[in-house]
Scaffold this active site. Structure first.
Site, PDB file in Angstrom:
ATOM      1  CB  CYS A 226      -0.980  -0.043   1.174  1.00  0.00           C
ATOM      2  SG  CYS A 226      -2.311   1.136   1.018  1.00  0.00           S
TER       3      CYS A 226
ATOM      4  CG  HIS B  76      -3.668  -3.788   3.180  1.00  0.00           C
ATOM      5  ND1 HIS B  76      -2.675  -3.313   3.995  1.00  0.00           N
ATOM      6  CD2 HIS B  76      -4.276  -2.689   2.674  1.00  0.00           C
ATOM      7  CE1 HIS B  76      -2.677  -2.003   4.004  1.00  0.00           C
ATOM      8  NE2 HIS B  76      -3.644  -1.592   3.200  1.00  0.00           N
TER       9      HIS B  76
ATOM     10  CD  GLU C 258      -1.239  -6.330   5.346  1.00  0.00           C
ATOM     11  OE1 GLU C 258      -0.954  -6.741   4.215  1.00  0.00           O
ATOM     12  OE2 GLU C 258      -1.332  -5.119   5.623  1.00  0.00           O
TER      13      GLU C 258
END
Ligand code: XMP
Length: 519
Positions: free
Chosen positions: A85, A175, A177
């Site tokens: 990001c 993202h 994660e």
């Protein structure tokens, strides 16, 4: 004294994203050590200790030069770098690309389409070269640097994945994660193992041996004291030090009278009798109750309990000769949230109680063996240290105990009622296999009496409030959705068995706006 060699790691440079901790956890789940450091705090990074670098997301704009303290030297490092990001935008800008603010925010799920093959995205896309990823950004890359390739794009961001494989620089606008990104773990795994060529060096067994050795090195032949609360963190610290320095460890357990039902018996039984830890048991029930008499203000309660605890602990610790160390169950999130690590400060909502005031006063050095671990890692370590599942899976319990689950005055009668109510609630959760699905649950006693009817008689008794939440770290939380049948059953059990309660209510607020505890 021989210094243990430092573990090689994936270092995450934090720019203030709410997901930074999650990145570190994901890397550790892959079996590789990972640490977080603030972009403002990048002085002594040793390249030789790095498998790779990850630049996190964050609320900044890449052109806010004054606010971004990133040491540009990191871009000269030979190790691979992945930008996520904001990190993706930083890489793009540094190597000569353009980043622009856009009017439309891309937030939530987005369809991403592959345009080129990359090691980073091996097995990441489906057969149609598509995937779902989770976005949260306003700015986006409008031109990629020379010698970088576009690997994938979405409808709103043309350069969603970019790479320069020769330089080993990669950027993803989304993202990976968060669990909403499908196969996000595959992308991170590719980065960690295929690109950084990291070796697995992080498991509970590995941590256990390492931490035992490290603590032994630090403590040497001196004595160490530990405030045992019966909770997960202090239990794991005590057992770790027990394995590490054995009889040099002295534990002190203060019964404040504000613990859960039979908790003091369980602690003494486990640590003194079973694990043969040198434990001093202090029964201070009466003292706590007398100091708290007529106190209603939550902060006053917390201060009285915290100070008294320290006083008592200090009194008993002084009786042990030649103590040089104090062991504490500080965890990694505590460090990250403190100013020293990230440079950001959280505002004070409640004054948490711990024995933090002691080391200065008593000239003790701190031993914090869990300081690099997340809560779930502490639990796994506890199992590796052969602590029982019952201790390891216990819900968190606050230092001030039942005092902050009893708004208004604290009396012996109210404590007795509350201990019983909590016991019934928790037992029902265990019976219905719900205990481990819930992050924290407890009963509280509200300082209001209401009218009820039992048999043919009027009652005028207290209200019991039940709270059960799901959370990953206690920072945010949502209430647990029980079935009507379960709620009815618990309510009946509590009212039928405990004299003093004639009404049960369930707290359906999340955090924020509420907090987990009532006070
Ligand atoms: P709040 O009420 O702040 O609670 O949303 C977040 C988590 O912290 C626990 N808690 C404490 N733990 N000492 C502790 O060790 C304290 O003074 C304390 N106050 C709250 C709470 O139980 C929840 O898990």
């Amino acid at each position: 004294m021989k210094r243990p060699t430092k573990l090689k790691k994936i270092l995450i440079i934090d720019f203030g994203s709410q997901f930074t901790q999650l990145i570190a956890r994901r890397i550790r789940e892959l079996g590789v050590f990972s640490e977080i450091v603030s972009h403002k705090n990048l002085k002594n990074i040793d390249q030789n200790e790095l498998f790779g670098l990850i630049l996190s997301g964050g609320p900044l704009n890449v052109y806010q030069n004054k606010k971004i303290k990133l040491n540009k030297n990191i871009f000269t490092f030979d190790c691979p770098i992945l930008g996520i990001c904001f990190g993706h935008q930083m890489i793009s800008k540094f190597y000569g690309g353009h980043v622009k603010s856009s009017k439309t925010r891309e937030f939530g799920l987005a369809k991403i389409k592959k345009t080129k093959n990359s090691i980073l995205t091996n097995n990441f896309f489906d057969k149609k070269n598509l995937n779902n990823v989770w976005m949260s950004h306003a700015d986006h890359v409008t031109k990629i640097p020379k010698n970088f390739k576009k690997i994938a794009s979405t409808k709103d961001s043309k350069y969603t994945i970019i790479e320069n494989s020769k330089l080993k620089r990669f950027g993803v606008q989304f993202h990976p994660e968060v669990t909403h990104t499908m196969k996000g773990m595959i992308l991170l795994k590719n980065f960690v193992f295929k690109i950084c060529k990291a070796k697995k060096n992080w498991s509970s067994k590995h941590q256990k041996n390492n931490l035992i050795k490290k603590a032994k090195n630090q403590i040497g032949k001196d004595k160490v004291i530990c405030a045992l609360s019966g909770g997960v963190d202090s239990s794991v610290v005590a057992q770790l030090l027990n394995k590490s320095v054995g009889k040099q460890l002295k534990c002190i357990f203060v019964n404040t009278g504000l613990l859960r039902k039979n908790e003091e018996k369980q602690v003494v039984n486990t640590f003194k009798k079973k694990l043969k830890i040198d434990l001093i048991y202090v029964n201070a029930e009466k003292l706590f109750l007398s100091k708290l008499r007529n106190v209603e203000d939550p902060e006053k309660k917390r201060k009285i309990i915290g100070n008294l605890f320290i006083k008592i602990f200090e009194k008993y610790a002084k009786k042990i000769k030649n103590v040089k160390f104090l062991a504490q169950g500080t965890l990694y999130p505590d460090l990250i949230e403190s100013k020293s690590v990230t440079g950001s400060q959280t505002s004070k909502i409640k004054s948490h109680h711990n024995v933090g005031g002691l080391p200065k006063k008593m000239k003790l050095k701190l031993v914090e063996p869990l300081r690099l671990l997340f809560k779930d890692e502490v639990r796994k370590l506890g199992l590796e240290l052969k602590l029982s599942k019952q201790i390891i899976s216990r819900h968190p319990f606050p230092g001030p105990g039942l005092a902050i689950r009893m708004p208004g005055q604290i009396t012996k009668e109210k404590i007795k009622i509350l201990k019983e109510a909590d016991h019934y609630f928790i037992n029902e959760l265990k019976k219905e296999n719900l205990y481990n699905k819930i992050w924290q649950a407890y009963a509280a006693l509200l300082p209001v009496k209401t009218v009820g009817v039992m048999g043919d008689n009027r009652t005028y008794d207290y209200i019991c409030l039940l709270r059960a939440i799901t959370s990953s770290d206690g920072m945010t939380a949502d209430y647990f959705d029980f079935s009507k049948k379960f709620m009815q059953n618990v309510s009946n059990k509590i009212i039928n068995n405990i004299k003093g309660i004639n009404r049960v209510v369930y707290d359906v607020t999340s955090k924020p706006p509420s907090t987990i505890e009532l006070e």
